[in-house]
Scaffold this motif. Structure first.
Motif, PDB file in Angstrom:
ATOM      1  N   GLY A   1      40.618   4.172  25.969  1.00  0.00           N
ATOM      2  CA  GLY A   1      40.453   2.738  26.218  1.00  0.00           C
ATOM      3  C   GLY A   1      41.297   2.212  27.359  1.00  0.00           C
ATOM      4  N   VAL A   2      40.744   1.187  28.013  1.00  0.00           N
ATOM      5  CA  VAL A   2      41.511   0.370  28.952  1.00  0.00           C
ATOM      6  C   VAL A   2      41.248  -1.060  28.504  1.00  0.00           C
ATOM      7  CG1 VAL A   2      41.673  -0.476  31.336  1.00  0.00           C
ATOM      8  CG2 VAL A   2      41.367   1.975  30.915  1.00  0.00           C
ATOM      9  N   GLY A   3      42.284  -1.862  28.406  1.00  0.00           N
ATOM     10  CA  GLY A   3      42.059  -3.218  27.912  1.00  0.00           C
ATOM     11  C   GLY A   3      43.107  -4.201  28.393  1.00  0.00           C
ATOM     12  N   ARG A   4      42.852  -5.467  28.060  1.00  0.00           N
ATOM     13  CA  ARG A   4      43.729  -6.538  28.496  1.00  0.00           C
ATOM     14  C   ARG A   4      44.462  -7.116  27.277  1.00  0.00           C
ATOM     15  NH1 ARG A   4      43.840  -8.417  33.557  1.00  0.00           N
ATOM     16  NH2 ARG A   4      41.843  -7.580  34.228  1.00  0.00           N
ATOM     17  N   ILE A   5      45.760  -7.315  27.423  1.00  0.00           N
ATOM     18  CA  ILE A   5      46.557  -7.821  26.305  1.00  0.00           C
ATOM     19  C   ILE A   5      46.191  -9.276  26.012  1.00  0.00           C
ATOM     20  CG2 ILE A   5      48.895  -8.323  25.462  1.00  0.00           C
ATOM     21  CD1 ILE A   5      49.912  -6.051  27.247  1.00  0.00           C
ATOM     22  N   VAL A   6      45.877  -9.544  24.752  1.00  0.00           N
ATOM     23  CA  VAL A   6      45.526 -10.901  24.328  1.00  0.00           C
ATOM     24  C   VAL A   6      46.736 -11.543  23.646  1.00  0.00           C
ATOM     25  CG1 VAL A   6      44.014 -12.249  22.811  1.00  0.00           C
ATOM     26  CG2 VAL A   6      43.110 -10.245  24.011  1.00  0.00           C
TER      27      VAL A   6
ATOM     28  N   ASP B   1      52.788   4.190  23.645  1.00  0.00           N
ATOM     29  CA  ASP B   1      53.324   4.257  25.013  1.00  0.00           C
ATOM     30  C   ASP B   1      52.288   3.688  25.981  1.00  0.00           C
ATOM     31  OD1 ASP B   1      55.746   5.362  24.265  1.00  0.00           O
ATOM     32  OD2 ASP B   1      54.941   7.401  24.306  1.00  0.00           O
ATOM     33  N   ILE B   2      52.696   2.666  26.718  1.00  0.00           N
ATOM     34  CA  ILE B   2      51.749   1.866  27.507  1.00  0.00           C
ATOM     35  C   ILE B   2      52.058   1.919  29.007  1.00  0.00           C
ATOM     36  CG2 ILE B   2      50.958  -0.533  27.897  1.00  0.00           C
ATOM     37  CD1 ILE B   2      51.388  -1.014  24.897  1.00  0.00           C
ATOM     38  N   PHE B   3      50.997   1.937  29.800  1.00  0.00           N
ATOM     39  CA  PHE B   3      51.092   1.843  31.265  1.00  0.00           C
ATOM     40  C   PHE B   3      50.324   0.605  31.710  1.00  0.00           C
ATOM     41  CE2 PHE B   3      51.231   6.283  30.089  1.00  0.00           C
ATOM     42  CZ  PHE B   3      52.207   6.837  30.901  1.00  0.00           C
ATOM     43  N   LYS B   4      50.874  -0.121  32.678  1.00  0.00           N
ATOM     44  CA  LYS B   4      50.122  -1.230  33.271  1.00  0.00           C
ATOM     45  C   LYS B   4      49.166  -0.677  34.314  1.00  0.00           C
ATOM     46  CE  LYS B   4      53.383  -4.864  33.809  1.00  0.00           C
ATOM     47  NZ  LYS B   4      53.823  -6.048  34.572  1.00  0.00           N
ATOM     48  N   VAL B   5      47.977  -1.234  34.367  1.00  0.00           N
ATOM     49  CA  VAL B   5      47.033  -0.849  35.426  1.00  0.00           C
ATOM     50  C   VAL B   5      47.221  -1.859  36.542  1.00  0.00           C
ATOM     51  CG1 VAL B   5      44.611  -0.476  36.038  1.00  0.00           C
ATOM     52  CG2 VAL B   5      45.408   0.034  33.706  1.00  0.00           C
ATOM     53  N   GLU B   6      47.841  -1.422  37.616  1.00  0.00           N
ATOM     54  CA  GLU B   6      48.141  -2.375  38.677  1.00  0.00           C
ATOM     55  C   GLU B   6      47.334  -2.122  39.937  1.00  0.00           C
ATOM     56  OE1 GLU B   6      52.701  -3.679  37.903  1.00  0.00           O
ATOM     57  OE2 GLU B   6      52.295  -1.555  38.163  1.00  0.00           O
ATOM     58  N   THR B   7      46.655  -0.950  39.951  1.00  0.00           N
ATOM     59  CA  THR B   7      45.853  -0.634  41.131  1.00  0.00           C
ATOM     60  C   THR B   7      44.488  -1.285  40.993  1.00  0.00           C
ATOM     61  OG1 THR B   7      45.271   1.385  39.988  1.00  0.00           O
ATOM     62  CG2 THR B   7      46.961   1.555  41.663  1.00  0.00           C
ATOM     63  N   GLU B   8      43.792  -1.430  42.119  1.00  0.00           N
ATOM     64  CA  GLU B   8      42.416  -1.934  42.105  1.00  0.00           C
ATOM     65  C   GLU B   8      41.524  -0.785  41.670  1.00  0.00           C
ATOM     66  OE1 GLU B   8      40.616  -4.732  42.741  1.00  0.00           O
ATOM     67  OE2 GLU B   8      42.534  -5.787  42.608  1.00  0.00           O
ATOM     68  N   ILE B   9      41.154  -0.761  40.422  1.00  0.00           N
ATOM     69  CA  ILE B   9      40.296   0.327  39.953  1.00  0.00           C
ATOM     70  C   ILE B   9      39.412  -0.180  38.824  1.00  0.00           C
ATOM     71  CG2 ILE B   9      42.055   1.249  38.343  1.00  0.00           C
ATOM     72  CD1 ILE B   9      40.962   4.082  39.116  1.00  0.00           C
ATOM     73  N   ASP B  10      38.170   0.297  38.815  1.00  0.00           N
ATOM     74  CA  ASP B  10      37.242  -0.045  37.741  1.00  0.00           C
ATOM     75  C   ASP B  10      37.762   0.611  36.448  1.00  0.00           C
ATOM     76  OD1 ASP B  10      35.154  -0.216  35.965  1.00  0.00           O
ATOM     77  OD2 ASP B  10      33.644   0.630  37.323  1.00  0.00           O
ATOM     78  N   PRO B  11      38.011  -0.184  35.398  1.00  0.00           N
ATOM     79  CA  PRO B  11      38.529   0.393  34.142  1.00  0.00           C
ATOM     80  C   PRO B  11      37.655   1.546  33.624  1.00  0.00           C
ATOM     81  CG  PRO B  11      38.619  -1.989  34.037  1.00  0.00           C
ATOM     82  CD  PRO B  11      37.898  -1.650  35.303  1.00  0.00           C
ATOM     83  N   ALA B  12      36.356   1.493  33.923  1.00  0.00           N
ATOM     84  CA  ALA B  12      35.457   2.562  33.469  1.00  0.00           C
ATOM     85  C   ALA B  12      35.806   3.898  34.121  1.00  0.00           C
ATOM     86  CB  ALA B  12      34.006   2.188  33.784  1.00  0.00           C
ATOM     87  N   ILE B  13      36.335   3.844  35.341  1.00  0.00           N
ATOM     88  CA  ILE B  13      36.694   5.080  36.048  1.00  0.00           C
ATOM     89  C   ILE B  13      38.015   5.627  35.512  1.00  0.00           C
ATOM     90  CG2 ILE B  13      37.311   6.058  38.317  1.00  0.00           C
ATOM     91  CD1 ILE B  13      35.399   4.002  39.568  1.00  0.00           C
ATOM     92  N   LEU B  14      38.915   4.720  35.188  1.00  0.00           N
ATOM     93  CA  LEU B  14      40.257   5.141  34.752  1.00  0.00           C
ATOM     94  C   LEU B  14      40.278   5.653  33.311  1.00  0.00           C
ATOM     95  CD1 LEU B  14      43.245   5.278  35.588  1.00  0.00           C
ATOM     96  CD2 LEU B  14      43.509   2.948  34.720  1.00  0.00           C
ATOM     97  N   VAL B  15      39.314   5.216  32.498  1.00  0.00           N
ATOM     98  CA  VAL B  15      39.441   5.370  31.047  1.00  0.00           C
ATOM     99  C   VAL B  15      39.566   6.829  30.578  1.00  0.00           C
ATOM    100  CG1 VAL B  15      36.983   5.403  30.307  1.00  0.00           C
ATOM    101  CG2 VAL B  15      38.691   4.193  28.943  1.00  0.00           C
ATOM    102  N   SER B  16      38.885   7.762  31.268  1.00  0.00           N
ATOM    103  CA  SER B  16      38.934   9.150  30.801  1.00  0.00           C
ATOM    104  C   SER B  16      40.294   9.802  31.042  1.00  0.00           C
ATOM    105  CB  SER B  16      37.832   9.984  31.463  1.00  0.00           C
ATOM    106  OG  SER B  16      38.042  10.020  32.864  1.00  0.00           O
ATOM    107  N   ALA B  17      41.152   9.140  31.830  1.00  0.00           N
ATOM    108  CA  ALA B  17      42.502   9.674  32.040  1.00  0.00           C
ATOM    109  C   ALA B  17      43.229   9.802  30.707  1.00  0.00           C
ATOM    110  CB  ALA B  17      43.292   8.768  32.979  1.00  0.00           C
TER     111      ALA B  17
END
Ligand SMILES: [Zn+2]
Ligand SMILES: [Zn+2]
Length: 357
Positions: free
Chosen positions: A59-64, A140-156
């Motif tokens: 998953g990639v998501g936004r903190i609510v 353990d959490i990482f911030k996604v700060e780069t310009e990247i489509d979450p769909a591309i990053l998710v399999s990491a």
């Protein structure tokens, strides 16, 4: 989308967002990867699967909402609105594997979102095939700060991290000949890491020409289609490319019976075999242990899941080649189309499907 019965369609269910405990985070899912393991879980082939369950461990998501404070692994304070990715497994930090072996991937109490936590257990929103996910405060959490489509990053967070774990256990890749068995997501990450770390030859074996071509784009020097070659021919090609010695390293990224039997025979004496593809039991391998392993000083290394360091390595490799990894995503679906996503992963129509809730 809840799996209630194996081999039956996932069912849309409305689950109330729970009141967060201290340290928990509520995340709105922006992309949920559909992993090959999800298909095995859906079929009931993964012994870890409790029912009912919300699948989805990528998953990639936004903190609510955050109850209390939480920092990234770099010590940055997280806040509402931050886009994040996390280590899919939460470990106890107390057991023999965590404390003595320092191998959290072997933690006996490792809990993985979407894999071994049922949706009937609090906080219920425990998988990524959902609009919202509740993260444990030990995540353990990482911030996604780069310009990247979450769909591309998710399999990491799964395939990428597992392969990073394998490479983390290798002595060195520079100048080596690496054979990758299987051009799926695990294989694609294997090629990317091998290329980045300086492998000389990267030979990929697979049954899908499209997938093999993608591996070539990411750095494979030779691709061998299983439908155009037999096992003996493939072995000959590998040995011809290595002056008759055999490959230095073979990475298994398939996870079905017979693959190890072929792969072991591609190694030179003193070579290393890394098995990353078996996420569920798949039967026995037929190997002449004396001939193929002992008398050749072969090292065989199992690779089970991953740790936070490996999530970081995978995030880095995706960011280095967003375009290439973008081509890994063959299908995108909305959340209510999760059954369609499972179907195209099961019949191998999709290389990688992603749900966008
Ligand atoms: Zn997975
Ligand atoms: Zn532990």
């Amino acid at each position: 989308m809840v799996l209630k019965e194996f081999l039956k369609p996932l069912e849309m269910e409305y689950i109330e967002i729970p009141k967060l405990d201290n340290g928990q985070l509520l995340v709105k899912i922006e992309a949920a990867g559909v992993c090959g393991s999800d298909v095995h879980m859906w079929k009931g082939e993964d012994p870890r699967t409790p029912l009912p369950i919300i699948l989805g461990h990528e998953g990639v998501g936004r903190i609510v909402e955050i109850n209390g404070t939480k920092e990234t692994v770099y010590g940055e304070t997280l806040k509402e609105g931050d886009l994040i990715i996390w280590n899919r497994g939460v470990t106890c930090g107390q057991c023999y594997a965590c404390k003595i072996l320092r191998e959290p991937s072997l933690c006996k109490d490792r809990r993985t979102y979407g894999i071994n936590i049922s949706s009937k257990d609090a906080p219920y929103l425990n998988g990524c095939y959902s609009e919202y996910l509740v993260l444990d405060n030990r995540t353990d959490i990482f911030k996604v700060e780069t310009e990247i489509d979450p769909a591309i990053l998710v399999s990491a967070s799964c395939s990428g991290a597992t392969i990073a774990h394998a490479f983390d256990m290798m002595d060195g890749i520079l100048g080596q000949t690496v054979v990758v068995q299987g051009p799926g997501p695990l294989g694609v990450y294997s090629v990317a890491f091998a290329k980045y770390l300086g492998a000389n030859e990267i030979i990929v074996i697979g049954g899908s020409q499209d997938r093999l071509e993608l591996c070539k784009e990411l750095g494979a020097t030779t691709i061998l289609n299983r439908h155009d070659t037999n096992q003996e021919e493939r072995r000959e090609i590998v040995f011809n490319k290595t002056k008759g010695l055999g490959a230095d390293l073979v990475i298994e990224a398939v996870g079905s019976q017979g693959v190890v039997e072929e792969g072991i025979k591609l190694l030179r004496s003193g070579g290393e075999y890394y098995s990353t593809g078996f996420a569920q039991p798949a039967g026995l391998e037929n190997i002449d242990f004396f001939k193929e392993i002992v008398s050749k000083n072969i090292k065989v290394q199992g690779v089970w899941v991953s740790d936070t360091k490996h999530t970081q390595m995978a995030i880095d490799i995706v960011n280095k080649n967003k375009e290439g990894f973008g081509k890994l995503i063959s299908h995108k679906f909305s959340l209510d189309q999760a059954n369609e996503a499972i179907k195209v992963m099961n019949n191998k129509e999709a290389l990688k499907a992603v749900l966008i809730p």
